[in-house]
Design a protein around this motif. Structure first.
Motif, PDB file in Angstrom:
ATOM      1  N   ILE A   4      17.258   2.197   7.354  1.00 22.57           N
ATOM      2  CA  ILE A   4      15.763   1.608   7.859  1.00 22.57           C
ATOM      3  C   ILE A   4      15.712   1.945   9.421  1.00 22.57           C
ATOM      4  O   ILE A   4      14.282   2.003   9.712  1.00 22.57           O
ATOM      5  N   TYR A   5      16.571   2.117  10.239  1.00 19.35           N
ATOM      6  CA  TYR A   5      16.355   2.396  11.655  1.00 19.35           C
ATOM      7  C   TYR A   5      15.611   3.663  11.816  1.00 19.35           C
ATOM      8  O   TYR A   5      14.757   3.704  12.383  1.00 19.35           O
TER       9      TYR A   5
ATOM     10  N   LEU B  28       3.850   6.747  -2.217  1.00 23.38           N
ATOM     11  CA  LEU B  28       5.357   6.497  -2.196  1.00 23.38           C
ATOM     12  C   LEU B  28       5.972   7.550  -1.299  1.00 23.38           C
ATOM     13  O   LEU B  28       5.466   8.739  -1.275  1.00 23.38           O
ATOM     14  N   ILE B  29       6.765   7.246  -0.262  1.00 27.86           N
ATOM     15  CA  ILE B  29       7.209   7.902   0.550  1.00 27.86           C
ATOM     16  C   ILE B  29       8.714   8.041   0.709  1.00 27.86           C
ATOM     17  O   ILE B  29       9.550   6.974   0.796  1.00 27.86           O
ATOM     18  N   ARG B  30       9.339   9.290   0.070  1.00 25.76           N
ATOM     19  CA  ARG B  30      10.721   9.346   0.105  1.00 25.76           C
ATOM     20  C   ARG B  30      11.378   9.507   1.416  1.00 25.76           C
ATOM     21  O   ARG B  30      10.916  10.573   2.210  1.00 25.76           O
ATOM     22  N   LEU B  31      12.307   8.730   1.739  1.00 25.37           N
ATOM     23  CA  LEU B  31      13.283   8.717   2.956  1.00 25.37           C
ATOM     24  C   LEU B  31      14.474   9.776   2.818  1.00 25.37           C
ATOM     25  O   LEU B  31      15.103   9.315   1.853  1.00 25.37           O
ATOM     26  N   ARG B  32      14.490  10.814   3.575  1.00 19.33           N
ATOM     27  CA  ARG B  32      15.702  11.606   3.456  1.00 19.33           C
ATOM     28  C   ARG B  32      16.756  11.102   4.443  1.00 19.33           C
ATOM     29  O   ARG B  32      16.555  11.366   5.503  1.00 19.33           O
ATOM     30  N   ILE B  33      17.758  10.281   3.945  1.00 21.16           N
ATOM     31  CA  ILE B  33      18.854   9.901   4.926  1.00 21.16           C
ATOM     32  C   ILE B  33      19.961  10.905   4.691  1.00 21.16           C
ATOM     33  O   ILE B  33      20.533  10.808   3.848  1.00 21.16           O
ATOM     34  N   GLY B  34      20.507  11.438   5.844  1.00 19.22           N
ATOM     35  CA  GLY B  34      21.642  12.379   5.739  1.00 19.22           C
ATOM     36  C   GLY B  34      22.901  11.249   6.325  1.00 19.22           C
ATOM     37  O   GLY B  34      23.123  11.160   7.385  1.00 19.22           O
TER      38      GLY B  34
ATOM     39  N   ASP C 138       0.680  -1.250   0.000  1.00 23.06           N
ATOM     40  CA  ASP C 138      -0.027   0.007   0.030  1.00 23.06           C
ATOM     41  C   ASP C 138       0.872   1.310   0.094  1.00 23.06           C
ATOM     42  O   ASP C 138       0.593   2.192  -0.545  1.00 23.06           O
ATOM     43  N   LYS C 139       1.993   1.140   0.657  1.00 25.85           N
ATOM     44  CA  LYS C 139       2.850   2.214   0.653  1.00 25.85           C
ATOM     45  C   LYS C 139       4.614   1.587   0.625  1.00 25.85           C
ATOM     46  O   LYS C 139       4.930   0.507   0.779  1.00 25.85           O
ATOM     47  N   VAL C 140       5.130   2.415  -0.088  1.00 28.62           N
ATOM     48  CA  VAL C 140       6.769   1.942  -0.192  1.00 28.62           C
ATOM     49  C   VAL C 140       7.425   3.277   0.115  1.00 28.62           C
ATOM     50  O   VAL C 140       7.353   4.541   0.049  1.00 28.62           O
ATOM     51  N   TYR C 141       8.347   2.946   1.321  1.00 33.81           N
ATOM     52  CA  TYR C 141       9.394   3.837   1.673  1.00 33.81           C
ATOM     53  C   TYR C 141      10.619   3.447   1.212  1.00 33.81           C
ATOM     54  O   TYR C 141      11.108   2.690   0.920  1.00 33.81           O
ATOM     55  N   TYR C 142      10.984   4.698   0.357  1.00 29.35           N
ATOM     56  CA  TYR C 142      12.146   4.520  -0.494  1.00 29.35           C
ATOM     57  C   TYR C 142      13.269   5.552  -0.086  1.00 29.35           C
ATOM     58  O   TYR C 142      13.249   6.536  -0.286  1.00 29.35           O
TER      59      TYR C 142
END
Ligand code: FAD
Length: 345
Positions: free
Chosen positions: A99-100, A195-201, A77-81
């Protein structure tokens, strides 16, 4: 002591009711979705339905966005990318961080990973960071209708008993799941999701290892779990050269070869090809068991195959109890005869 204390504090501070959703780690290699991810989506959908929550996939990589729509089509239903150059190749630090952080932000109730080399490395690291538990190598997952918690079943003591493990006081509940065991999700073309974009610094020092070169192991090249046709050989081959005949047969059918543990232990073939309880679990469309007796530990790894064809000289061999087609005869006569027939097709 301090580390333990910190973890205890983290656990104590958690409000379990804030955790929702079933997450599946969408493992990919070189931009190709691993079959186990499709299996986890199939299983995840059942769990999400039983809990009454949504099914989500978490995808990490660099430039692998085409997989997002594939994940929707397989039921997410959702994708965290998380898309970053640091995530192009798997490293424990980069994937754990990405992922954490997503888990801490979005708080899934259940997180499933494949019990692959990557999943077996990533799962425990995530569990420690989250201050939760992990059940490794599960073969069955169910939702307890009363508690809505997950009951995770896995073989223990060399497969002599099945242990069911629960995680009542911590979230997320995490499992690694054996590839080849769960039913794959069916694909619905054009199905869409969020689609949910993950911003990883990433900061200097976050990733303590660097991938210099990728050398594919025999196991990766073999990919038994993805094979649709498997021609498997056992001690009935009599010698390692027998696998040459099986290779010829498998190539003709567009399949791959595999083996029993006894053949592996005899040094006839690499362990990467072993099917069974202590090898790989496979579910091809057709499984040929050639000169394999059908010991319970072998059957555990192939009994869910679509069609089982057994070739054995002993008409009382246990493999015939589970075979759909039973050929009583010498494999060195039967296989060349089938090959000859195939030449004429
Ligand atoms: P055999 O049992 O020796 O059978 C050979 C068969 O070939 C016989 O049925 C014979 O009739 C037939 N045959 C002989 N000549 C011919 C011919 N010319 N043509 C046709 N047929 C012929 N095993 C696995 O496979 N995978 C595992 O993951 C696994 N894990 C294990 C884990 C544990 C803890 C233990 C204790 C055992 C495990 N085993 C596993 C081993 C298993 O118990 C068996 O010993 C093994 O599967 C037997 O292999 P086989 O069928 O090749 O050999």
């Amino acid at each position: 002591f301090q580390a333990i204390k910190k973890t205890e504090d983290k656990k104590a501070a958690k409000d379990l009711s804030t955790y929702h959703g079933v997450w599946v780690f969408a493992e990919q290699r070189d931009g190709k979705l691993m079959q186990v991810a499709v299996e986890l989506l199939g299983e995840g959908a059942k769990l999400a339905k039983a809990v009454g929550c949504e099914l989500c996939a978490v995808l990490c990589g660099s430039g692998v966005e085409p997989l997002v729509s594939e994940l929707f089509e397989y039921g997410a239903d959702k994708v965290y990318y998380a898309d970053a150059p640091e995530l192009k190749q798997y490293t424990t630090d980069a994937y754990t961080k990405a992922i954490y952080e997503a888990i801490e932000t979005y708080k899934p109730e259940i997180v499933l990973l494949g019990a692959t080399h990557i999943g077996r490395d990533l799962g425990p690291c995530l569990a420690v960071r989250c201050g939760t538990g992990l059940t490794a190598d599960c073969t069955k997952l169910e939702i307890n209708p009363e508690t809505k918690g997950i009951m995770q079943t896995r073989p223990a003591f060399g497969g002599n008993l099945m242990a069911t493990i629960v995680c009542p006081n911590h979230r997320p509940q995490m499992s690694t799941v054996r590839p080849g065991v769960m039913e794959k999700a069916t694909r619905t073309a054009g199905r869409a999701g969020e689609l949910i974009r993950l911003r990883i610094g990433f900061h200097e020092g976050d990733i303590r290892t660097k991938v210099l070169e990728v050398v594919k192991s025999v196991k990766e090249a073999v990919s038994l779990t993805d094979a649709e046709i498997i021609v498997s050989g056992g001690m009935g081959l009599g010698n390692p050269e027998g696998f040459e005949l099986l290779k010829k047969f498998a190539e003709k059918l567009g399949g791959t070869i595999a083996a029993s543990r006894a053949a592996v232990d005899a040094g006839w073939i690499d362990h990467a090809y072993q099917v069974g309880q202590t090898g790989t679990t496979v579910k091809p469309k057709i499984y040929f068991a050639c000169g394999i007796s059908g010991a319970i530990q072998h059957v555990a790894g192939m009994q869910k195959s679509g069609l089982i064809v057994a070739i054995n000289t002993n008409e009382s061999a246990p493999i015939f109890d589970i075979a759909d087609f039973c050929i009583v005869g010498d494999l060195y006569k039967v296989i060349p005869a089938i090959l000859e027939e195939l030449e004429n097709v």
